[in-house]
Enzyme design. Structure first.
Site, PDB file in Angstrom:
ATOM      1  N   SER A 181       0.756  -1.204   0.026  1.00  0.00           N
ATOM      2  CA  SER A 181       0.059  -0.013   0.053  1.00  0.00           C
ATOM      3  C   SER A 181       0.987   1.226  -0.036  1.00  0.00           C
ATOM      4  O   SER A 181       1.631   1.403  -0.935  1.00  0.00           O
ATOM      5  CB  SER A 181      -0.913  -0.011   1.123  1.00  0.00           C
ATOM      6  OG  SER A 181      -1.864   0.917   1.045  1.00  0.00           O
ATOM      7  N   ASP A 227      -9.360  -4.332  -5.019  1.00  0.00           N
ATOM      8  CA  ASP A 227      -8.947  -3.089  -4.070  1.00  0.00           C
ATOM      9  C   ASP A 227      -9.826  -2.043  -4.335  1.00  0.00           C
ATOM     10  O   ASP A 227      -9.777  -1.476  -5.505  1.00  0.00           O
ATOM     11  CB  ASP A 227      -7.615  -3.149  -4.535  1.00  0.00           C
ATOM     12  CG  ASP A 227      -6.755  -2.309  -3.542  1.00  0.00           C
ATOM     13  OD1 ASP A 227      -7.249  -1.481  -2.631  1.00  0.00           O
ATOM     14  OD2 ASP A 227      -5.392  -2.403  -3.456  1.00  0.00           O
ATOM     15  N   HIS A 259      -7.335  -5.282  -1.257  1.00  0.00           N
ATOM     16  CA  HIS A 259      -6.096  -4.400  -0.831  1.00  0.00           C
ATOM     17  C   HIS A 259      -5.220  -5.159   0.380  1.00  0.00           C
ATOM     18  O   HIS A 259      -4.077  -5.020   0.299  1.00  0.00           O
ATOM     19  CB  HIS A 259      -6.525  -3.110  -0.138  1.00  0.00           C
ATOM     20  CG  HIS A 259      -5.672  -2.099   0.085  1.00  0.00           C
ATOM     21  ND1 HIS A 259      -4.817  -1.472  -0.849  1.00  0.00           N
ATOM     22  CD2 HIS A 259      -5.209  -1.672   1.281  1.00  0.00           C
ATOM     23  CE1 HIS A 259      -4.017  -0.858  -0.140  1.00  0.00           C
ATOM     24  NE2 HIS A 259      -4.315  -0.812   0.955  1.00  0.00           N
TER      25      HIS A 259
HETATM   26  O1  9J3 Z   1      -1.320   2.139   3.183  1.00  0.00           O
HETATM   27  C1  9J3 Z   1      -2.321   2.091   2.708  1.00  0.00           C
HETATM   28  O2  9J3 Z   1      -3.089   1.052   3.002  1.00  0.00           O
HETATM   29  C2  9J3 Z   1      -2.764   3.143   1.719  1.00  0.00           C
HETATM   30  C3  9J3 Z   1      -4.397   3.316   1.675  1.00  0.00           C
HETATM   31  C4  9J3 Z   1      -5.041   4.636   2.473  1.00  0.00           C
HETATM   32  O3  9J3 Z   1      -5.597   4.129   3.572  1.00  0.00           O
HETATM   33  O4  9J3 Z   1      -4.787   5.846   1.921  1.00  0.00           O
HETATM   34  C5  9J3 Z   1      -5.994   6.735   2.451  1.00  0.00           C
HETATM   35  C6  9J3 Z   1      -4.983   7.781   2.828  1.00  0.00           C
END
Ligand code: 9J3
Ligand code: ZN
Length: 312
Positions: A181, A227, A259
């Protein structure tokens, strides 16, 4: 999402420079013959064929070896306290226990937003048992953004190769980055900032920067069809499509995945991550069979784009 596959780029006809031969004197000839015999011996015993590729580690791979929950190397681990480092939040180093095979390439892995190293811990022993030193890190704060996570991945690699207790086991010229992510977005940032990195693998990456033409590191982007946090249409797909077309690059879209699929043990992620790291950190062409021809859609692969490997 499906798109028309681009054609693969062939290896130049003259092949990689270090495979070219030139005439040599009697002494060099004798040494070369001895090296060839040693190479034959290691091939017959299944050992590393150091005469051909000094970075090759472990036996010849099979479908079963790249999908197994553990590879051929027994793994040890050591914890790195956040209090003992600067530039990142500490972590855990997983490494092959034996020193008999010399040094190994290494990879640092960052978790995502709000997450800790535990969220990517399964990759530690999974990858290290195949012959890598793997550093799963914590970030300084769990809300750090992708650019910061990129800097922290690089700080972790510097710590690993220069100051860690396992620094003597690591080949500091053969390093890679991964992340989930925002950590995957961070792995793109790290590759952009340090083109000497040999491999990058963002896992369901998230980043506000959608364009990556600066990257020179062979990059495998792994997205998930379901995702909704980092949708592939606005993250993984544009990230892949904006990598230089001349680069060794691939886009693997997991089927029936979310995700958070990279947060638990996953055979498809492992198989292609191992193959990518072996091919580009170890220059190990024995893994080309898993990357070329390009994988076809299946129960676990929604789509795959990319080229057959040509970097040496
Ligand atoms: O590291 C992640 O799971 C990024 C996804 C996220 O929550 O972005 C929103 C700011
Ligand atoms: Zn950009």
């Amino acid at each position: 999402m499906q798109a028309t596959p681009r054609s693969s780029t062939p290896v130049p006809a003259d092949g990689p420079a270090r495979h070219r031969r030139r005439s040599r004197g009697p002494l060099l000839g004798l040494l070369a013959s001895a090296a060839a015999l040693a190479g034959l011996a290691t091939t017959l015993t299944g050992g590393a064929n150091a005469a051909e590729n000094p970075y090759e580690r472990g036996p010849a791979p099979t479908e079963s070896s790249v999908t197994a929950t553990r590879g051929p190397y027994a793994v040890s681990q050591t914890s790195v306290s956040s209090l003992s480092v600067t530039g990142f939040g500490g972590g855990t180093i997983y490494y092959p226990t034996s020193t008999a095979d010399g040094t190994f390439g290494a990879v640092a892995i960052s978790p995502g937003y709000t997450a800790r190293q535990s969220s990517i811990a399964w990759l530690g022993p999974r990858l290290a048992s195949q012959g890598f030193v793997v550093f799963t890190i914590d970030t300084n704060t769990t809300s750090d953004q992708p650019a910061s996570r990129g800097d922290q991945l690089l700080a972790a690699l510097d710590y690993l190769t220069q100051r860690s207790s396992v620094r003597g086991r690591v080949d500091s010229t053969r390093l890679g980055v991964m992340g989930h992510s925002m950590g995957g977005g961070g792995s793109l940032e790290a590759a952009k900032d340090r083109p000497s990195l040999q491999a990058a693998i963002p896992l369901t990456p998230w980043n506000l920067d959608k364009t990556w033409p600066e990257i020179q590191t062979p990059t495998l982007i792994i997205g998930a069809d379901g995702d909704s946090i980092a949708p592939v249409s606005s993250h993984s797909e544009p990230f892949y499509q904006t990598l230089p077309s001349s680069l060794d690059r691939a886009y693997l879209e997991l089927n029936n995945a979310t995700h958070f699929t990279p947060n638990t043990s996953d055979t498809t992620i492992a198989k292609y991550s191992i193959s990518w790291l072996k091919r580009y950190i170890d220059n190990d062409t024995r893994y080309d069979q898993f990357l070329c021809p390009l994988p076809r859609p299946s129960l676990t692969i929604e789509e795959y784009r990319g080229n057959c490997p040509h970097t040496m």
